[in-house]
Design a protein around this motif. Structure first.
Motif, PDB file in Angstrom:
ATOM      1  N   PRO A 194      27.471   3.324  59.827  1.00 53.72           N
ATOM      2  CA  PRO A 194      28.305   4.475  60.210  1.00 53.72           C
ATOM      3  C   PRO A 194      28.497   5.490  59.094  1.00 53.72           C
ATOM      4  O   PRO A 194      28.897   6.622  59.356  1.00 53.72           O
ATOM      5  N   ILE A 195      28.219   5.087  57.830  1.00 55.42           N
ATOM      6  CA  ILE A 195      28.425   5.977  56.686  1.00 55.42           C
ATOM      7  C   ILE A 195      27.109   6.167  55.954  1.00 55.42           C
ATOM      8  O   ILE A 195      26.421   5.191  55.611  1.00 55.42           O
ATOM      9  N   PHE A 196      26.745   7.417  55.692  1.00 56.66           N
ATOM     10  CA  PHE A 196      25.551   7.741  54.909  1.00 56.66           C
ATOM     11  C   PHE A 196      25.986   8.414  53.616  1.00 56.66           C
ATOM     12  O   PHE A 196      26.743   9.386  53.635  1.00 56.66           O
ATOM     13  N   ILE A 197      25.497   7.898  52.495  1.00 57.03           N
ATOM     14  CA  ILE A 197      25.834   8.425  51.177  1.00 57.03           C
ATOM     15  C   ILE A 197      24.547   8.954  50.551  1.00 57.03           C
ATOM     16  O   ILE A 197      23.612   8.186  50.293  1.00 57.03           O
ATOM     17  N   LEU A 198      24.484  10.248  50.312  1.00 56.10           N
ATOM     18  CA  LEU A 198      23.275  10.904  49.828  1.00 56.10           C
ATOM     19  C   LEU A 198      23.572  11.561  48.484  1.00 56.10           C
ATOM     20  O   LEU A 198      24.242  12.585  48.408  1.00 56.10           O
ATOM     21  N   ASP A 199      23.063  10.954  47.412  1.00 52.22           N
ATOM     22  CA  ASP A 199      23.326  11.446  46.062  1.00 52.22           C
ATOM     23  C   ASP A 199      22.162  12.324  45.611  1.00 52.22           C
ATOM     24  O   ASP A 199      21.066  11.820  45.375  1.00 52.22           O
ATOM     25  N   GLU A 200      22.400  13.607  45.508  1.00 52.45           N
ATOM     26  CA  GLU A 200      21.379  14.590  45.113  1.00 52.45           C
ATOM     27  C   GLU A 200      20.104  14.459  45.962  1.00 52.45           C
ATOM     28  O   GLU A 200      18.990  14.361  45.432  1.00 52.45           O
ATOM     29  N   PRO A 201      20.215  14.470  47.283  1.00 51.57           N
ATOM     30  CA  PRO A 201      19.033  14.258  48.127  1.00 51.57           C
ATOM     31  C   PRO A 201      18.028  15.401  48.094  1.00 51.57           C
ATOM     32  O   PRO A 201      16.855  15.204  48.443  1.00 51.57           O
TER      33      PRO A 201
END
Length: 228
Positions: A138-145
């Protein structure tokens, strides 16, 4: 609601995150911005349960957030040597029933039968993104995508982020490139010296660049004008 309560993280006596308390609404795209060293990646590592905080906790609807709740695209991804793109994707369990690799390949155009070690930086980023999308958390974490991606794929990524929101996913995204955040985020949160100091609604987005770079721009202009 995702509740961050009194969150602190220190490394070698240096406090990177300082007693953070903030709430994030679910089903929205949350941008996280800040200058280098502000604590963005550390916050994401804690959010993804990759790093245990010194104190505090993160709750989701009154229960502790777990590692199974999020899919995490790190800034730099680890790849085993001597495996192909297809072999890498098989490592990840497909919990997203709508994931369609053939359809996505129309836009990503990755040589999935080739060894990853022969991939460019942008190709590796796209492969890691496919692995994240394969998961149905349910949660997407995108670091500097957006780092390392060509102009066309940057636009595809913006479309992907908006599609995740339409599917009621909660998305956290950081970027040194402000423009994609302005077109995808519902809210943008400014992290400064380990603390969230301001949250911007879409109507306030035009103020972000001045708040983020205003002091730096003034100082740099004065120094550089005398140095060149």
């Amino acid at each position: 609601m995702i509740n961050v309560q009194n969150l602190s993280v220190s490394f070698d006596g240096h406090e990177v995150l300082k007693n953070i308390s903030i709430n994030f609404e679910e089903g929205l795209v949350h941008g996280i911005v800040g200058l280098n060293g502000a604590g963005k990646t550390t916050f994401f590592n804690v959010l993804a349960k990759m790093l245990k905080p010194g104190s505090g906790e993160i709750m989701q609807n009154s229960r502790a957030l777990t590692i199974k709740d999020s899919a995490y695209l790190e800034t730099s991804n680890f790849f085993f040597s001597r495996i192909t793109g297809n072999e890498y994707l098989k490592i990840f369990k497909q919990t997203n029933t709508e994931f369609n690799l053939v359809a996505l390949q129309e836009y990503f155009k990755l040589p999935l039968d080739e060894l990853i070690e022969n991939y460019s930086t942008g190709m590796k980023k796209k492969l890691a993104l496919l692995a994240v999308l394969k998961q149905g958390q349910p949660i997407f974490i995108l670091d500097e995508p957006f780092n390392g991606l060509d102009l066309e794929t940057n636009k595809i990524l913006e479309i992907i982020i908006l599609s995740l929101k339409q599917k009621q996913k909660t998305v956290f995204v950081s970027s040194h490139i402000i423009d994609p955040l302005l077109t995808t985020c519902d809210k943008i949160h400014l992290l400064e010296n380990g603390c969230f100091v301001k949250t911007y609604l879409q109507t306030d987005f035009p103020k972000i660049e001045a708040d983020l770079f205003g002091r730096l721009k003034a100082e740099a202009t004065e120094v550089i004008s005398k140095a060149i």
